[in-house]
Design a protein around this motif. Structure first.
Motif, PDB file in Angstrom:
ATOM      1  N   ALA A  41      -4.935   8.780   8.016  1.00 53.53           N
ATOM      2  CA  ALA A  41      -4.185   8.758   9.564  1.00 53.53           C
ATOM      3  C   ALA A  41      -3.504   7.932   9.294  1.00 53.53           C
ATOM      4  O   ALA A  41      -2.570   7.400   9.761  1.00 53.53           O
ATOM      5  N   ALA A  42      -3.880   6.160   8.849  1.00 51.70           N
ATOM      6  CA  ALA A  42      -2.785   5.240   8.849  1.00 51.70           C
ATOM      7  C   ALA A  42      -1.626   5.647   7.592  1.00 51.70           C
ATOM      8  O   ALA A  42      -0.798   5.027   8.475  1.00 51.70           O
ATOM      9  N   LEU A  43      -1.743   6.032   7.126  1.00 50.50           N
ATOM     10  CA  LEU A  43      -0.886   6.473   6.115  1.00 50.50           C
ATOM     11  C   LEU A  43       0.469   7.641   6.985  1.00 50.50           C
ATOM     12  O   LEU A  43       1.540   7.209   7.097  1.00 50.50           O
ATOM     13  N   ALA A  44       0.025   8.796   7.907  1.00 50.72           N
ATOM     14  CA  ALA A  44       0.155   8.769   8.396  1.00 50.72           C
ATOM     15  C   ALA A  44       1.388   8.062   9.795  1.00 50.72           C
ATOM     16  O   ALA A  44       2.444   8.091   9.837  1.00 50.72           O
ATOM     17  N   TYR A  45       1.460   7.299  10.361  1.00 52.96           N
ATOM     18  CA  TYR A  45       1.317   6.807  10.935  1.00 52.96           C
ATOM     19  C   TYR A  45       2.075   5.693  10.482  1.00 52.96           C
ATOM     20  O   TYR A  45       3.539   5.772  10.712  1.00 52.96           O
ATOM     21  N   ALA A  46       2.054   4.846   9.166  1.00 56.45           N
ATOM     22  CA  ALA A  46       3.213   3.928   9.037  1.00 56.45           C
ATOM     23  C   ALA A  46       4.446   5.196   8.378  1.00 56.45           C
ATOM     24  O   ALA A  46       5.646   4.717   8.327  1.00 56.45           O
ATOM     25  N   VAL A  47       4.223   6.414   8.072  1.00 55.28           N
ATOM     26  CA  VAL A  47       5.526   6.813   7.629  1.00 55.28           C
ATOM     27  C   VAL A  47       6.622   7.342   8.507  1.00 55.28           C
ATOM     28  O   VAL A  47       7.250   7.464   8.502  1.00 55.28           O
ATOM     29  N   THR A  48       5.704   8.042  10.037  1.00 53.63           N
ATOM     30  CA  THR A  48       6.810   8.553  10.864  1.00 53.63           C
ATOM     31  C   THR A  48       6.794   7.667  12.309  1.00 53.63           C
ATOM     32  O   THR A  48       7.326   7.292  12.999  1.00 53.63           O
ATOM     33  N   GLY A  49       5.768   6.309  11.913  1.00 58.05           N
ATOM     34  CA  GLY A  49       5.675   5.476  13.115  1.00 58.05           C
ATOM     35  C   GLY A  49       5.191   5.973  13.920  1.00 58.05           C
ATOM     36  O   GLY A  49       5.051   5.875  15.218  1.00 58.05           O
ATOM     37  N   VAL A  50       4.514   7.094  14.026  1.00 59.64           N
ATOM     38  CA  VAL A  50       4.173   7.699  15.659  1.00 59.64           C
ATOM     39  C   VAL A  50       2.862   8.448  15.165  1.00 59.64           C
ATOM     40  O   VAL A  50       2.414   8.178  14.394  1.00 59.64           O
ATOM     41  N   ALA A  51       1.663   7.301  16.036  1.00 57.91           N
ATOM     42  CA  ALA A  51       0.481   7.274  15.956  1.00 57.91           C
ATOM     43  C   ALA A  51      -0.185   9.287  15.428  1.00 57.91           C
ATOM     44  O   ALA A  51       0.397   9.517  16.510  1.00 57.91           O
ATOM     45  N   PRO A  52      -0.661   9.360  14.739  1.00 57.15           N
ATOM     46  CA  PRO A  52      -1.324  10.406  15.189  1.00 57.15           C
ATOM     47  C   PRO A  52      -2.614  11.085  16.266  1.00 57.15           C
ATOM     48  O   PRO A  52      -3.034   9.528  16.126  1.00 57.15           O
ATOM     49  N   ALA A  53      -2.777  11.438  16.891  1.00 55.10           N
ATOM     50  CA  ALA A  53      -3.975  11.501  17.495  1.00 55.10           C
ATOM     51  C   ALA A  53      -5.537  11.515  16.628  1.00 55.10           C
ATOM     52  O   ALA A  53      -5.690  11.898  15.583  1.00 55.10           O
ATOM     53  N   GLY A 112      -1.838  19.443   5.918  1.00 52.46           N
ATOM     54  CA  GLY A 112      -0.532  19.322   7.054  1.00 52.46           C
ATOM     55  C   GLY A 112       0.034  18.047   7.790  1.00 52.46           C
ATOM     56  O   GLY A 112       0.935  17.764   8.760  1.00 52.46           O
ATOM     57  N   ALA A 113      -0.305  16.920   6.738  1.00 51.15           N
ATOM     58  CA  ALA A 113       0.164  15.565   7.217  1.00 51.15           C
ATOM     59  C   ALA A 113       1.091  15.449   6.937  1.00 51.15           C
ATOM     60  O   ALA A 113       1.907  16.421   6.050  1.00 51.15           O
ATOM     61  N   PRO A 114       1.928  14.199   7.326  1.00 55.56           N
ATOM     62  CA  PRO A 114       3.294  14.327   7.013  1.00 55.56           C
ATOM     63  C   PRO A 114       3.527  13.241   5.920  1.00 55.56           C
ATOM     64  O   PRO A 114       4.517  12.858   5.881  1.00 55.56           O
ATOM     65  N   PHE A 115       3.071  13.928   5.061  1.00 54.47           N
ATOM     66  CA  PHE A 115       3.106  12.985   3.510  1.00 54.47           C
ATOM     67  C   PHE A 115       2.731  13.941   2.526  1.00 54.47           C
ATOM     68  O   PHE A 115       1.817  15.414   2.814  1.00 54.47           O
ATOM     69  N   ASP A 116       3.071  14.467   0.871  1.00 52.45           N
ATOM     70  CA  ASP A 116       3.115  14.825  -0.269  1.00 52.45           C
ATOM     71  C   ASP A 116       2.898  13.323  -0.846  1.00 52.45           C
ATOM     72  O   ASP A 116       3.593  12.837  -1.057  1.00 52.45           O
ATOM     73  N   ILE A 117       1.619  14.659  -1.724  1.00 54.51           N
ATOM     74  CA  ILE A 117       1.203  13.228  -2.748  1.00 54.51           C
ATOM     75  C   ILE A 117       2.425  13.917  -4.205  1.00 54.51           C
ATOM     76  O   ILE A 117       1.489  14.948  -4.463  1.00 54.51           O
ATOM     77  N   VAL A 118       3.259  12.976  -4.720  1.00 54.02           N
ATOM     78  CA  VAL A 118       3.991  13.223  -5.465  1.00 54.02           C
ATOM     79  C   VAL A 118       3.989  13.195  -6.973  1.00 54.02           C
ATOM     80  O   VAL A 118       4.395  13.281  -8.032  1.00 54.02           O
ATOM     81  N   GLN A 119       2.920  12.109  -6.970  1.00 54.68           N
ATOM     82  CA  GLN A 119       3.146  11.104  -8.025  1.00 54.68           C
ATOM     83  C   GLN A 119       1.784  10.309  -8.062  1.00 54.68           C
ATOM     84  O   GLN A 119       0.950   9.612  -7.077  1.00 54.68           O
ATOM     85  N   VAL A 120       0.663  10.226  -9.180  1.00 54.74           N
ATOM     86  CA  VAL A 120      -0.900   9.887  -8.931  1.00 54.74           C
ATOM     87  C   VAL A 120      -0.820   9.508 -10.525  1.00 54.74           C
ATOM     88  O   VAL A 120      -0.581   9.879 -11.346  1.00 54.74           O
ATOM     89  N   ILE A 121      -0.929   8.009  -9.833  1.00 56.14           N
ATOM     90  CA  ILE A 121      -1.243   7.357 -11.692  1.00 56.14           C
ATOM     91  C   ILE A 121      -1.771   6.046 -11.615  1.00 56.14           C
ATOM     92  O   ILE A 121      -2.595   5.358 -10.734  1.00 56.14           O
TER      93      ILE A 121
END
Ligand code: GRF
Length: 207
Positions: free
Chosen positions: A181-193, A26-35
């Motif tokens: 956690a850092a990626l969630a923060y980067a993409v939303t601008g909101v620091a996760p708990a 449920g993190a605020p991102f999806d991994i849509v491509q791996v290279i």
């Protein structure tokens, strides 16, 4: 809206796994491509097992032509409608053009507390320097290698009997907690708990 993230790897993909696990949880991102630039990278197997689209773009097929290699990377990322690129053990230096094309949406994880120990062999160098605390950093990518604004860091102790391998393993466990956690923060601008554990201290850089 979940951010569409492409992950670039070269190796084992433990950080990729942590990002895919976080996305599934449920993190605020999806991994849509791996290279991977290495066709035999174990991370590609992990991606396939998780159902993430995965492909190899072998840099050796392009000789010294970094631009042509990066054009292929970019084409694949665009085809997948990627919005953010996360480097996770990707062992190729990216040119200014690539970095500028993804500026502000390109992040990396590095196994040291930057700005200490940019570059390779960070764990052996930390031991040789005699530091008491080591760790890892997630940062925005700019043209200089392992430079760029820090998003978050995790610190671990250096213990008396550490070898580069035992220290690397401790740092890697911290990486797997820090990167999602850092990626969630980067993409939303909101620091996760953050859930802290006894082994590492994780902190996200507040603006
Ligand atoms: C990690 O230590 C990362 O910080 C560094 O390369 C390693 C990749 O490990 N850039 P993995 O492929 O994610 O297991």
């Amino acid at each position: 809206m979940r951010a569409r993230v492409g992950v670039l790897i070269s190796g084992s993909g433990s950080n990729l796994q942590a990002l895919m696990d976080a996305a599934a949880a449920g993190a605020p991102f999806d991994i849509v491509q791996v290279i991977s630039n290495k066709p035999d990278a174990y991370g590609l197997t992990r991606a396939e097992a998780a159902g993430a689209p995965a492909l190899a773009i072998d840099h050796r097929a392009f000789g010294q032509d970094r631009k042509a290699f990066e054009a292929e990377l970019n084409a694949a990322l665009r085809r997948a409608d990627v919005e953010w690129v996360a480097l996770a053990g990707f062992m190729r230096v990216l040119t200014r053009d690539f970095v500028e094309a993804w500026s502000g949406r390109l992040v990396n994880i590095h196994p040291s507390l930057l700005p200490l120990f940019a570059g390779l062999h960070t764990h052996a160098r930390a031991l040789a320097a005699g530091v008491a605390v080591h760790g890892c950093s997630v940062h925005h990518v700019v043209e200089g290698v392992d430079e760029g604004p820090i998003i978050g860091q995790a610190a671990v102790p250096v213990l008396p009997d550490d070898t580069a391998a035992t220290l690397a393993a401790r740092v890697n466990r911290a990486e797997l907690r820090l990167y999602p956690a850092a990626l969630a923060y980067a993409v939303t601008g909101v620091a996760p708990a953050l859930t802290q554990d006894a082994e590492s201290l994780i902190a996200l850089r507040q603006p």
